[in-house]
Design a protein around this motif. Structure first.
Motif, PDB file in Angstrom:
ATOM      1  N   ALA A 155      10.798 -12.321   4.461  1.00  0.00           N
ATOM      2  CA  ALA A 155      10.672 -13.733   4.839  1.00  0.00           C
ATOM      3  C   ALA A 155      10.464 -13.876   6.341  1.00  0.00           C
ATOM      4  O   ALA A 155       9.690 -14.733   6.792  1.00  0.00           O
ATOM      5  CB  ALA A 155      11.909 -14.508   4.400  1.00  0.00           C
ATOM      6  N   ALA A 156      11.134 -13.030   7.118  1.00  0.00           N
ATOM      7  CA  ALA A 156      11.053 -13.120   8.578  1.00  0.00           C
ATOM      8  C   ALA A 156       9.675 -12.750   9.101  1.00  0.00           C
ATOM      9  O   ALA A 156       9.311 -13.154  10.214  1.00  0.00           O
ATOM     10  CB  ALA A 156      12.109 -12.234   9.224  1.00  0.00           C
ATOM     11  N   ILE A 157       8.902 -11.993   8.313  1.00  0.00           N
ATOM     12  CA  ILE A 157       7.544 -11.646   8.753  1.00  0.00           C
ATOM     13  C   ILE A 157       6.491 -12.521   8.070  1.00  0.00           C
ATOM     14  O   ILE A 157       5.302 -12.238   8.156  1.00  0.00           O
ATOM     15  CB  ILE A 157       7.229 -10.151   8.531  1.00  0.00           C
ATOM     16  N   GLY A 158       6.950 -13.587   7.401  1.00  0.00           N
ATOM     17  CA  GLY A 158       6.015 -14.553   6.859  1.00  0.00           C
ATOM     18  C   GLY A 158       5.844 -14.540   5.356  1.00  0.00           C
ATOM     19  O   GLY A 158       5.072 -15.331   4.804  1.00  0.00           O
ATOM     20  N   GLY A 159       6.531 -13.625   4.656  1.00  0.00           N
ATOM     21  CA  GLY A 159       6.494 -13.628   3.201  1.00  0.00           C
ATOM     22  C   GLY A 159       5.496 -12.692   2.559  1.00  0.00           C
ATOM     23  O   GLY A 159       5.485 -12.542   1.331  1.00  0.00           O
ATOM     24  N   ASP A 160       4.654 -12.067   3.363  1.00  0.00           N
ATOM     25  CA  ASP A 160       3.676 -11.108   2.834  1.00  0.00           C
ATOM     26  C   ASP A 160       3.749  -9.811   3.619  1.00  0.00           C
ATOM     27  O   ASP A 160       3.933  -9.829   4.842  1.00  0.00           O
ATOM     28  CB  ASP A 160       2.251 -11.665   2.938  1.00  0.00           C
ATOM     29  N   TYR A 161       3.560  -8.700   2.921  1.00  0.00           N
ATOM     30  CA  TYR A 161       3.530  -7.417   3.606  1.00  0.00           C
ATOM     31  C   TYR A 161       2.226  -7.257   4.375  1.00  0.00           C
ATOM     32  O   TYR A 161       1.156  -7.636   3.879  1.00  0.00           O
ATOM     33  CB  TYR A 161       3.661  -6.266   2.610  1.00  0.00           C
ATOM     34  N   PRO A 162       2.287  -6.692   5.579  1.00  0.00           N
ATOM     35  CA  PRO A 162       1.047  -6.395   6.296  1.00  0.00           C
ATOM     36  C   PRO A 162       0.263  -5.311   5.564  1.00  0.00           C
ATOM     37  O   PRO A 162       0.832  -4.549   4.778  1.00  0.00           O
ATOM     38  CB  PRO A 162       1.540  -5.909   7.669  1.00  0.00           C
ATOM     39  N   PRO A 163      -1.038  -5.222   5.796  1.00  0.00           N
ATOM     40  CA  PRO A 163      -1.868  -4.288   5.032  1.00  0.00           C
ATOM     41  C   PRO A 163      -1.510  -2.824   5.217  1.00  0.00           C
ATOM     42  O   PRO A 163      -1.830  -2.000   4.349  1.00  0.00           O
ATOM     43  CB  PRO A 163      -3.288  -4.575   5.543  1.00  0.00           C
ATOM     44  N   PHE A 164      -0.830  -2.481   6.312  1.00  0.00           N
ATOM     45  CA  PHE A 164      -0.497  -1.073   6.523  1.00  0.00           C
ATOM     46  C   PHE A 164       0.740  -0.627   5.743  1.00  0.00           C
ATOM     47  O   PHE A 164       1.050   0.557   5.712  1.00  0.00           O
ATOM     48  CB  PHE A 164      -0.316  -0.768   8.017  1.00  0.00           C
ATOM     49  N   ILE A 165       1.471  -1.547   5.122  1.00  0.00           N
ATOM     50  CA  ILE A 165       2.582  -1.156   4.253  1.00  0.00           C
ATOM     51  C   ILE A 165       2.047  -1.003   2.834  1.00  0.00           C
ATOM     52  O   ILE A 165       1.614  -1.978   2.208  1.00  0.00           O
ATOM     53  CB  ILE A 165       3.740  -2.161   4.309  1.00  0.00           C
ATOM     54  N   GLN A 166       2.039   0.221   2.355  1.00  0.00           N
ATOM     55  CA  GLN A 166       1.538   0.543   1.024  1.00  0.00           C
ATOM     56  C   GLN A 166       2.694   0.416   0.028  1.00  0.00           C
ATOM     57  O   GLN A 166       3.652   1.187   0.074  1.00  0.00           O
ATOM     58  CB  GLN A 166       0.952   1.947   1.002  1.00  0.00           C
ATOM     59  N   VAL A 167       2.587  -0.575  -0.837  1.00  0.00           N
ATOM     60  CA  VAL A 167       3.670  -0.927  -1.758  1.00  0.00           C
ATOM     61  C   VAL A 167       3.625  -0.041  -3.012  1.00  0.00           C
ATOM     62  O   VAL A 167       2.554   0.301  -3.507  1.00  0.00           O
ATOM     63  CB  VAL A 167       3.565  -2.414  -2.128  1.00  0.00           C
ATOM     64  N   ASN A 168       4.829   0.315  -3.494  1.00  0.00           N
ATOM     65  CA  ASN A 168       4.983   1.168  -4.684  1.00  0.00           C
ATOM     66  C   ASN A 168       4.271   2.517  -4.507  1.00  0.00           C
ATOM     67  O   ASN A 168       3.630   3.031  -5.420  1.00  0.00           O
ATOM     68  CB  ASN A 168       4.490   0.453  -5.946  1.00  0.00           C
ATOM     69  N   LYS A 169       4.433   3.069  -3.332  1.00  0.00           N
ATOM     70  CA  LYS A 169       3.901   4.381  -2.995  1.00  0.00           C
ATOM     71  C   LYS A 169       4.960   5.135  -2.190  1.00  0.00           C
ATOM     72  O   LYS A 169       5.581   4.521  -1.316  1.00  0.00           O
ATOM     73  CB  LYS A 169       2.615   4.224  -2.183  1.00  0.00           C
ATOM     74  N   PRO A 170       5.229   6.371  -2.501  1.00  0.00           N
ATOM     75  CA  PRO A 170       4.634   7.275  -3.485  1.00  0.00           C
ATOM     76  C   PRO A 170       5.075   7.026  -4.925  1.00  0.00           C
ATOM     77  O   PRO A 170       4.574   7.677  -5.837  1.00  0.00           O
ATOM     78  CB  PRO A 170       5.106   8.647  -3.015  1.00  0.00           C
TER      79      PRO A 170
END
Length: 260
Positions: free
Chosen positions: A129-144
């Motif tokens: 929430a503190a970074i706006g509610g969305d992950y930045p593109p460099f954070i790869q979600v559900n990896k590895p």
């Protein structure tokens, strides 16, 4: 002040890293007479990411690291918190300021907070929430794997001002991190307490590709308290790219805390 009376410096890493990432900083702090202590927390590369949370990290750092330093080892502590480590350390140090503990009859306490590009969350607010509610593109979600995340490309995002020859070494320091740590609410932060007035310092990393300087400014303003802010023309990891200069600034901050 003799080195035996100096506070212990507790090093709380950011997400995707461990206290080993501070290794280049240690010789300079040790040369200045300081003892350091690692401040890990369990959401970094956990075996079960579904069990992770900001609260779990905060409680682990407080109960397993911070309180033993204060109560069992009898040490005053200065906390250095990097990035997400600011969320963890902020919650862990609540009501542990030296002034607060002295009023309760304790002889030791936390004498200052130093954030290095530190994430600042309010009570009940998650880092996401503190970074706006969305992950930045460099954070790869559900990896590895499910529930974990990694930063890619780490060199460009985290180490943009570091020697490229260090890339293999620095890559080994990076660990997957549990997404739930970022998505669950933090507890009330210590920095909001008046006992930390004049005992809050912030290293603002102006060339940061992970926590851009304008985001750091937004967090500082949102906190509604005064911080001693010093700009470093570095990326996200000044303890890698500028360890000697950072150590000098840390000792200046601590000198100020001790003088108060």
């Amino acid at each position: 002040m003799s080195s035996t009376n100096l506070p212990v410096i507790l090093l709380v890493p950011g997400a995707f890293g461990t206290p080993d990432g501070f290794e280049r900083l240690l010789p300079y702090l040790n040369k200045a007479g300081y003892t350091t202590h690692p401040g890990p927390y369990p959401s970094c590369n956990p075996s079960d990411p579904s069990s992770a949370s900001a609260l779990h990290d905060i409680n682990s750092l407080r109960e397993n690291v911070l309180l033993p330093l204060l109560n069992e080892q009898g040490k005053d502590v200065v906390i250095i918190a990097h990035s997400y480590g600011g969320v963890v350390a902020g919650g862990a140090a609540k009501e542990l300021a030296k002034e607060t503990r002295s009023a309760q009859g304790h002889s030791t306490g936390v004498i200052g907070l130093i954030y290095v590009a530190g994430n600042i969350t309010l009570e009940g607010e998650s880092l996401l929430a503190a970074i706006g509610g969305d992950y930045p593109p460099f954070i790869q979600v559900n990896k590895p794997s499910e529930g974990l995340s990694v930063i890619e490309p780490a060199m460009e995002v985290l180490y943009n001002d570091c020697d490229r020859a260090l890339e293999p070494e620095l890559a080994n320091l990076m660990q997957p991190h549990a997404l739930r740590a970022f998505e669950t609410p933090a507890t009330a932060p210590a920095w909001a307490e008046s006992a930390f007035d004049d005992r809050r310092a912030y290293v603002r990393t102006v060339d940061d590709c992970c926590n851009p300087s304008w985001v750091q400014d937004m967090w500082l303003e949102k906190s509604k308290v005064e911080w001693e802010v010093v700009d470093f023309k570095t990326g996200h990891m000044p303890f890698v790219s500028q360890p000697e200069v950072l150590a000098e600034q840390i000792t200046k901050f601590i000198d100020g805390f001790i003088a108060k």
